[in-house]
Design a protein around this motif. Structure first.
Motif, PDB file in Angstrom:
ATOM      1  N   ALA A 121       3.516  -1.193 -11.366  1.00 30.39           N
ATOM      2  CA  ALA A 121       2.119  -0.752 -11.354  1.00 30.39           C
ATOM      3  C   ALA A 121       1.700  -0.099 -10.041  1.00 30.39           C
ATOM      4  O   ALA A 121       1.961  -0.621  -8.961  1.00 30.39           O
ATOM      5  CB  ALA A 121       1.200  -1.945 -11.630  1.00 30.39           C
ATOM      6  N   ALA A 122       1.001   1.028 -10.155  1.00 29.54           N
ATOM      7  CA  ALA A 122       0.219   1.590  -9.046  1.00 29.54           C
ATOM      8  C   ALA A 122      -1.216   1.089  -9.254  1.00 29.54           C
ATOM      9  O   ALA A 122      -1.431   0.101  -9.957  1.00 29.54           O
ATOM     10  CB  ALA A 122       0.326   3.109  -9.065  1.00 29.54           C
ATOM     11  N   SER A 123      -2.197   1.770  -8.664  1.00 33.80           N
ATOM     12  CA  SER A 123      -3.576   1.253  -8.742  1.00 33.80           C
ATOM     13  C   SER A 123      -4.013   0.951 -10.167  1.00 33.80           C
ATOM     14  O   SER A 123      -4.405  -0.168 -10.497  1.00 33.80           O
ATOM     15  CB  SER A 123      -4.561   2.269  -8.156  1.00 33.80           C
TER      16      SER A 123
ATOM     17  N   GLY B 295      -1.748   8.939   4.350  1.00 34.30           N
ATOM     18  CA  GLY B 295      -2.740   7.937   3.938  1.00 34.30           C
ATOM     19  C   GLY B 295      -3.854   8.584   3.126  1.00 34.30           C
ATOM     20  O   GLY B 295      -5.024   8.398   3.398  1.00 34.30           O
ATOM     21  N   TYR B 296      -3.437   9.373   2.083  1.00 36.25           N
ATOM     22  CA  TYR B 296      -4.390  10.070   1.211  1.00 36.25           C
ATOM     23  C   TYR B 296      -5.385  10.892   2.056  1.00 36.25           C
ATOM     24  O   TYR B 296      -6.577  10.979   1.758  1.00 36.25           O
ATOM     25  CB  TYR B 296      -5.114   9.095   0.274  1.00 36.25           C
ATOM     26  N   GLY B 297      -4.843  11.473   3.118  1.00 41.14           N
ATOM     27  CA  GLY B 297      -5.639  12.371   3.946  1.00 41.14           C
ATOM     28  C   GLY B 297      -6.497  11.682   4.984  1.00 41.14           C
ATOM     29  O   GLY B 297      -7.145  12.345   5.792  1.00 41.14           O
TER      30      GLY B 297
ATOM     31  N   LEU C 191      15.729   1.259  -6.175  1.00 39.50           N
ATOM     32  CA  LEU C 191      16.104   2.150  -7.278  1.00 39.50           C
ATOM     33  C   LEU C 191      14.879   2.421  -8.120  1.00 39.50           C
ATOM     34  O   LEU C 191      14.126   1.501  -8.441  1.00 39.50           O
ATOM     35  CB  LEU C 191      17.141   1.481  -8.188  1.00 39.50           C
ATOM     36  N   GLN C 192      14.681   3.682  -8.480  1.00 40.51           N
ATOM     37  CA  GLN C 192      13.603   4.012  -9.405  1.00 40.51           C
ATOM     38  C   GLN C 192      14.189   4.472 -10.734  1.00 40.51           C
ATOM     39  O   GLN C 192      15.092   5.308 -10.765  1.00 40.51           O
ATOM     40  CB  GLN C 192      12.687   5.108  -8.839  1.00 40.51           C
ATOM     41  N   VAL C 193      13.664   3.913 -11.819  1.00 40.64           N
ATOM     42  CA  VAL C 193      14.098   4.328 -13.147  1.00 40.64           C
ATOM     43  C   VAL C 193      12.911   4.970 -13.863  1.00 40.64           C
ATOM     44  O   VAL C 193      11.767   4.537 -13.705  1.00 40.64           O
ATOM     45  CB  VAL C 193      14.689   3.127 -13.931  1.00 40.64           C
TER      46      VAL C 193
ATOM     47  N   ALA D  93      -9.423  11.560  -8.165  1.00 45.45           N
ATOM     48  CA  ALA D  93      -9.908  11.147  -6.846  1.00 45.45           C
ATOM     49  C   ALA D  93      -8.860  11.415  -5.759  1.00 45.45           C
ATOM     50  O   ALA D  93      -9.204  11.795  -4.632  1.00 45.45           O
ATOM     51  CB  ALA D  93     -10.264   9.660  -6.874  1.00 45.45           C
ATOM     52  N   HIS D  94      -7.595  11.255  -6.115  1.00 45.54           N
ATOM     53  CA  HIS D  94      -6.520  11.503  -5.147  1.00 45.54           C
ATOM     54  C   HIS D  94      -6.666  12.902  -4.537  1.00 45.54           C
ATOM     55  O   HIS D  94      -6.562  13.087  -3.332  1.00 45.54           O
ATOM     56  CB  HIS D  94      -5.143  11.438  -5.817  1.00 45.54           C
ATOM     57  N   GLU D  95      -6.908  13.885  -5.405  1.00 52.34           N
ATOM     58  CA  GLU D  95      -6.985  15.260  -4.898  1.00 52.34           C
ATOM     59  C   GLU D  95      -8.226  15.455  -4.027  1.00 52.34           C
ATOM     60  O   GLU D  95      -8.173  16.133  -2.999  1.00 52.34           O
ATOM     61  CB  GLU D  95      -6.969  16.280  -6.042  1.00 52.34           C
TER      62      GLU D  95
ATOM     63  N   PRO E  11       0.808  -1.224   0.000  1.00 50.66           N
ATOM     64  CA  PRO E  11       0.000   0.000   0.000  1.00 50.66           C
ATOM     65  C   PRO E  11       0.840   1.272   0.000  1.00 50.66           C
ATOM     66  O   PRO E  11       1.865   1.348   0.669  1.00 50.66           O
ATOM     67  CB  PRO E  11      -0.790  -0.104   1.305  1.00 50.66           C
ATOM     68  N   VAL E  12       0.370   2.252  -0.756  1.00 48.05           N
ATOM     69  CA  VAL E  12       0.969   3.583  -0.765  1.00 48.05           C
ATOM     70  C   VAL E  12       0.141   4.441   0.194  1.00 48.05           C
ATOM     71  O   VAL E  12      -1.058   4.626  -0.013  1.00 48.05           O
ATOM     72  CB  VAL E  12       0.971   4.173  -2.181  1.00 48.05           C
ATOM     73  N   VAL E  13       0.784   4.908   1.238  1.00 44.11           N
ATOM     74  CA  VAL E  13       0.061   5.682   2.269  1.00 44.11           C
ATOM     75  C   VAL E  13       0.679   7.066   2.442  1.00 44.11           C
ATOM     76  O   VAL E  13       0.691   7.630   3.533  1.00 44.11           O
ATOM     77  CB  VAL E  13      -0.001   4.911   3.615  1.00 44.11           C
TER      78      VAL E  13
HETATM   79  C1  PLP Z   1       1.426   7.884  -5.621  1.00 36.96           C
HETATM   80  C2  PLP Z   1       2.217   6.757  -6.176  1.00 36.96           C
HETATM   81  C3  PLP Z   1       1.662   5.476  -6.234  1.00 36.96           C
HETATM   82  C4  PLP Z   1       0.206   5.195  -5.935  1.00 36.96           C
HETATM   83  O1  PLP Z   1      -0.568   5.727  -6.973  1.00 36.96           O
HETATM   84  P1  PLP Z   1      -2.160   5.495  -7.050  1.00 36.96           P
HETATM   85  O2  PLP Z   1      -2.562   6.088  -8.350  1.00 36.96           O
HETATM   86  O3  PLP Z   1      -2.755   6.244  -5.910  1.00 36.96           O
HETATM   87  O4  PLP Z   1      -2.379   4.043  -6.926  1.00 36.96           O
HETATM   88  C5  PLP Z   1       2.483   4.433  -6.622  1.00 36.96           C
HETATM   89  N1  PLP Z   1       3.772   4.655  -6.967  1.00 36.96           N
HETATM   90  C6  PLP Z   1       4.332   5.883  -6.964  1.00 36.96           C
HETATM   91  C7  PLP Z   1       5.746   6.060  -7.380  1.00 36.96           C
HETATM   92  C8  PLP Z   1       3.563   6.978  -6.583  1.00 36.96           C
HETATM   93  O5  PLP Z   1       4.100   8.211  -6.598  1.00 36.96           O
END
Ligand code: PLP
Length: 363
Positions: free
Chosen positions: A200-202, A39-41, A129-131, A344-346, A33-35
């Motif tokens: 992948a994110a969501s 935690g998205y507020g 590492l992020q690319v 939706a995030h915002e 989970p990305v919090v």
């Molecule tokens: C914010 C973010 C996520 C989560 O994104 P969602 O669209 O909310 O699922 C995943 N990875 C990275 C690098 C992010 O910045």
């Protein structure tokens, strides 16, 4: 007593249900989970606490301070891996070690500075590492990463445990850029055949198994945001935002509503004035486009001001103190966001501290 303040209800059982849906979609792949942004507020400690119970053992935050706070909240008994997306920012060393955080190194400069830090430690710190595969925001360029692998020195100072990238167009499945990013990512992740990879994110989760690799990073879909920025029946609203009616007014055709001349009524209108505005986090641009839910139907939001919002309730019986849903399972966050040309995030992170918070479901 008649309620006078907006209320945000956070449903932790809905959160858990969404997490299970996402885990099912990715099969055996780990969902971390990305919090970030508290935690998205909704409260990172609250959200991560429940998701830990559901089996989550890795979490992502954006800022170092968010990582430190999350470590404190999880406490010594819940030894999660916490990734900090900002990576190795200047002066971060002591906090990274103190709170046992994993920086996501995202530029050559970060790698160089983190290497000096690592050498000063006497052990190899765990890093990711992020690319950058096409978003042009964060991450080493593919060339930098390839060069880095050829030099044995820098990466030997780290215990590298994740290689990741991020998709820029995943909510638009017809957009060819996701496939292009995937094609770019594959050989880069193959530079580290032993190391787990994540893309992948969501929204990326819903693009299919090719995008899942070893770990996915869901954020907004945990909270009910649909994969294509549209409602998805598999996901439940975690945040329900409601406001009580303070007043009901009947207004003649041709009258203006609220500030300025821009909202002129075309017909006689009955308005419920509700106790929520942009100071509570409603997006002002949603006026004239978004709908609130009242007594079984979606009703147009006519005006949004700092403290008060006007909703066209037609001839439906209404009384002060009755609740109007602005965001939830009926007034869907994705539709609210689209109405304000946002995401939706915002909508979630904007919800302010002024609204009362009610937590339901098991912590
Ligand atoms: C914010 C973010 C996520 C989560 O994104 P969602 O669209 O909310 O699922 C995943 N990875 C990275 C690098 C992010 O910045």
């Amino acid at each position: 007593m008649i309620p006078t303040a907006a209320r945000l209800t956070i449903d932790l059982d809905a959160l858990a249900a969404n997490y299970r849906v996402l885990c099912e979609i990715v099969g055996g792949v780990e969902a971390a989970p990305v919090v970030k942004a508290d935690g998205y507020g909704l409260g990172a400690a609250l959200v991560a606490g429940r998701l830990w119970r559901e089996g989550a053992r890795r979490f992502f935050v954006a800022r170092l301070s968010e990582g430190v706070a999350l470590r404190t909240a999880l406490g010594p008994d819940r030894q999660a891996v916490i990734y900090v997306l900002d990576g190795y920012v200047s002066g971060a060393g002591p906090a990274l070690i103190g709170a046992n955080l994993t920086p996501v190194l995202s530029s050559l400069d970060q790698v160089r500075r983190a290497e000096m830090w690592a050498k000063s430690l006497g052990f190899k710190p765990i890093v990711a590492l992020q690319v950058d595969t096409g978003m042009n925001r964060q991450g080493l360029t593919p060339q930098d990463l390839t060069d880095l692998v050829r030099e044995p020195e820098p990466l030997a100072s780290f215990d590298l445990q994740l290689v990741m990238s991020h998709l820029g167009s995943a909510p638009q499945p017809a957009d060819p850029r996701s496939a292009e990013q995937l094609t770019k990512f594959r050989p880069l992740r193959d530079l580290f055949p032993e190391i787990p990879a994540s893309l992948a994110a969501s929204a990326g989760i819903f693009l299919g198994g090719d995008y899942h690799f070893d770990l996915v990073r869901p954020g907004i879909s945990l909270f009910g945001g649909g994969p294509e920025e549209r409602p998805d029946p598999r996901l439940k609203a975690v945040a329900t935002f409601e406001a009580p009616i303070c007043d009901i007014r009947s207004v003649e055709a041709g009258e203006t509503i609220g500030y300025g001349p821009e909202t002129v009524l075309a017909k006689p209108t009955r308005l419920a004035v509700i106790a929520a505005g942009y100071a509570d986090g409603l997006l002002r641009l949603s006026k004239g486009k978004a709908f609130a839910w009242f007594k079984g139907a979606l009703r147009p939001i006519v005006s949004v001001t700092m403290d008060l919002t006007s909703v066209d309730i037609g001839d439906t019986p209404a009384a002060p103190g009755e609740w109007v849903e602005v965001m939830g399972n009926n007034a869907h966050i994705d539709l609210l966001a689209a109405a304000a040309r946002s995401v939706a995030h915002e909508c979630l992170v904007r919800i302010s501290a002024r609204a009362d918070r009610v937590i339901v479901g098991e912590a």
